[in-house]
Scaffold this active site. Sequence first.
Site, PDB file in Angstrom:
ATOM      1  CB  CYS A  42      27.403 -17.833 -64.407  1.00  0.00           C
ATOM      2  SG  CYS A  42      26.450 -19.210 -65.074  1.00  0.00           S
ATOM      3  CB  CYS A  99      27.321 -23.924 -65.349  1.00  0.00           C
ATOM      4  SG  CYS A  99      26.159 -24.257 -64.007  1.00  0.00           S
ATOM      5  CB  CYS A 129       9.849 -23.387 -65.886  1.00  0.00           C
ATOM      6  SG  CYS A 129      10.616 -21.759 -65.713  1.00  0.00           S
ATOM      7  CB  CYS A 173       9.696 -18.405 -70.855  1.00  0.00           C
ATOM      8  SG  CYS A 173      10.874 -19.318 -71.856  1.00  0.00           S
ATOM      9  CB  CYS A 178      10.509 -26.046 -69.020  1.00  0.00           C
ATOM     10  SG  CYS A 178      11.528 -25.483 -70.406  1.00  0.00           S
ATOM     11  CB  CYS A 232      24.320 -17.080 -61.810  1.00  0.00           C
ATOM     12  SG  CYS A 232      25.656 -17.948 -60.995  1.00  0.00           S
ATOM     13  NE  ARG A 272      26.966 -23.364 -58.466  1.00  0.00           N
ATOM     14  CZ  ARG A 272      27.431 -23.458 -59.722  1.00  0.00           C
ATOM     15  NH1 ARG A 272      26.622 -23.774 -60.697  1.00  0.00           N
ATOM     16  NH2 ARG A 272      28.686 -23.214 -59.997  1.00  0.00           N
TER      17      ARG A 272
HETATM   18  N1  SAM Z   1      15.645 -20.076 -69.974  1.00  0.00           N
HETATM   19  C1  SAM Z   1      16.931 -20.567 -69.718  1.00  0.00           C
HETATM   20  C2  SAM Z   1      17.002 -22.066 -69.825  1.00  0.00           C
HETATM   21  O1  SAM Z   1      15.999 -22.718 -69.804  1.00  0.00           O
HETATM   22  O2  SAM Z   1      18.126 -22.579 -69.913  1.00  0.00           O
HETATM   23  C3  SAM Z   1      17.492 -20.136 -68.386  1.00  0.00           C
HETATM   24  C4  SAM Z   1      16.635 -20.109 -67.157  1.00  0.00           C
HETATM   25  S1  SAM Z   1      16.026 -21.685 -66.563  1.00  0.00           S
HETATM   26  C5  SAM Z   1      14.929 -21.129 -65.328  1.00  0.00           C
HETATM   27  C6  SAM Z   1      17.438 -22.377 -65.722  1.00  0.00           C
HETATM   28  C7  SAM Z   1      17.277 -23.708 -65.035  1.00  0.00           C
HETATM   29  O3  SAM Z   1      16.617 -23.538 -63.792  1.00  0.00           O
HETATM   30  C8  SAM Z   1      16.486 -24.783 -65.713  1.00  0.00           C
HETATM   31  O4  SAM Z   1      17.201 -25.434 -66.704  1.00  0.00           O
HETATM   32  C9  SAM Z   1      16.186 -25.736 -64.561  1.00  0.00           C
HETATM   33  O5  SAM Z   1      17.212 -26.683 -64.419  1.00  0.00           O
HETATM   34  C10 SAM Z   1      16.172 -24.806 -63.346  1.00  0.00           C
HETATM   35  N2  SAM Z   1      14.812 -24.670 -62.811  1.00  0.00           N
HETATM   36  C11 SAM Z   1      13.814 -23.922 -63.327  1.00  0.00           C
HETATM   37  N3  SAM Z   1      12.689 -24.049 -62.607  1.00  0.00           N
HETATM   38  C12 SAM Z   1      12.976 -24.903 -61.602  1.00  0.00           C
HETATM   39  C13 SAM Z   1      12.211 -25.439 -60.529  1.00  0.00           C
HETATM   40  N4  SAM Z   1      10.932 -25.141 -60.372  1.00  0.00           N
HETATM   41  N5  SAM Z   1      12.804 -26.298 -59.672  1.00  0.00           N
HETATM   42  C14 SAM Z   1      14.110 -26.605 -59.841  1.00  0.00           C
HETATM   43  N6  SAM Z   1      14.876 -26.138 -60.839  1.00  0.00           N
HETATM   44  C15 SAM Z   1      14.320 -25.304 -61.721  1.00  0.00           C
HETATM   45 FE1  SF4 Z   2      11.739 -20.728 -70.302  1.00  0.00          FE
HETATM   46 FE2  SF4 Z   2      11.706 -21.704 -67.820  1.00  0.00          FE
HETATM   47 FE3  SF4 Z   2      12.087 -23.354 -69.880  1.00  0.00          FE
HETATM   48 FE4  SF4 Z   2      14.045 -21.587 -69.215  1.00  0.00          FE
HETATM   49  S1  SF4 Z   2      13.310 -23.297 -67.970  1.00  0.00           S
HETATM   50  S2  SF4 Z   2      13.269 -22.074 -71.277  1.00  0.00           S
HETATM   51  S3  SF4 Z   2      12.773 -19.874 -68.494  1.00  0.00           S
HETATM   52  S4  SF4 Z   2      10.227 -22.146 -69.463  1.00  0.00           S
END
Ligand code: SAM
Ligand code: SF4
Length: 333
Positions: free
Chosen positions: A127, A187, A57, A50, A54, A94, A259
């Site tokens: 979802c 959500c 992530c 990606c 973040c 989802c 949730r």
């Molecule tokens: N890329 C899209 C986005 O950022 O909206 C969808 C996927 S992203 C992985 C979805 C959500 O997963 C993030 O907004 C975050 O809240 C949650 N998430 C991701 N990594 C996580 C982690 N290591 N621990 C807890 N929640 C996490």
């Molecule tokens: Fe990309 Fe992870 Fe951020 Fe979603 S949460 S935008 S998958 S880096």
Amino acid sequence: MPAKTLEELNVIYNQPIFQLLDQARAVYRDNWIDNEVQLCTLLSIKTGGCSEDCSYCAQSSHYHTGLQKEELLSIDKVMEHANRAKESGATRFCMGAAWKGVRENTPKFEQVKEIIREVAKLEMEVCVTLGDLTDRAAEELKEAGVTAYNHNLDTSPEFYPNIVTTHTYEDRLRTIRSAQRAGMDVCCGGILGMGETVTDRLRMLEILTNFNPAPESVPINCLMSMEGTPLESAAPVDVFDLLRMIATTRIALPKTKVRLSAGRAYLSKEGQAMCFYAGANSIFYGGKLLTATNPKENADMELLQTLGLNPQEPKKACMNDLQKEALASSGCC
Ligand code: SAM
Ligand code: SF4
Ligand code: DTB
């Protein structure tokens, strides 16, 4: 439901914990009468690589997390997972993609819509979480059969720049508005344990209570610290902080599903039971989240049975009890 101010949320959150639980339980009972827990199964349909940074992530290409990047899954592969989820008792499927966002008129978006159309035939809630949307993309997702769009705010607008720099809080809000205008449920929730303060958590909740319509569901995730990310050494979330946040969310958003999300694998059975008592009425169900681990299905079924909680019945997916009552008394069905 009227919006709540940060001050009001602070008062709710900081009560003695049993008083807070009493209040949350009362709100839960008034709005959700039958101990039902929604089971949502997650699938990562496009993993890793990606462009976004973040800090929490594992899928960000900015960090060396050791995660193997994968292309968008085929319809057949997704359907295998979706069918299995339905057989295991999930009422919501989802699908997540590690993208900054999607745009209409692109091959990958067309492929995602194909996937959605097929999954929608299984009569589960559908979802997706695909990152940023345009208005048109949101309309097309709705048309393809998406019932809810997951797009988390994750934390307060003030703390957000500490965890992400490649997009803004306003970008997130813009997509949420597009999803709502297109008629999808939203959500939207956050993550605890990224170094934010309680005020950051409650600021996020304050913003969620200002949504119109209210979010259909709020996922409360505890950070699952990922090796190689800037938050790899973050301290685990204290169970009582999680409990307070769940209870406060239940009180602030009575008709929204709350949730109990990522991080459940590290919670004790007693900790989870307290969260259900405080009004959590939905979980991610299945041994894997997107990339991280989650409790096994049989362990969850056993826990629900021990607690006398019932998995949501397939036919009742999409409605809370008050909506079901209203539908029944209208003479329809
Ligand atoms: N890329 C899209 C986005 O950022 O909206 C969808 C996927 S992203 C992985 C979805 C959500 O997963 C993030 O907004 C975050 O809240 C949650 N998430 C991701 N990594 C996580 C982690 N290591 N621990 C807890 N929640 C996490
Ligand atoms: Fe990309 Fe992870 Fe951020 Fe979603 S949460 S935008 S998958 S880096
Ligand atoms: C949400 O709030 N939590 C889910 C879902 N929405 C997409 C994702 C949790 C991801 C946990 C870390 C991982 O599996 O990589």
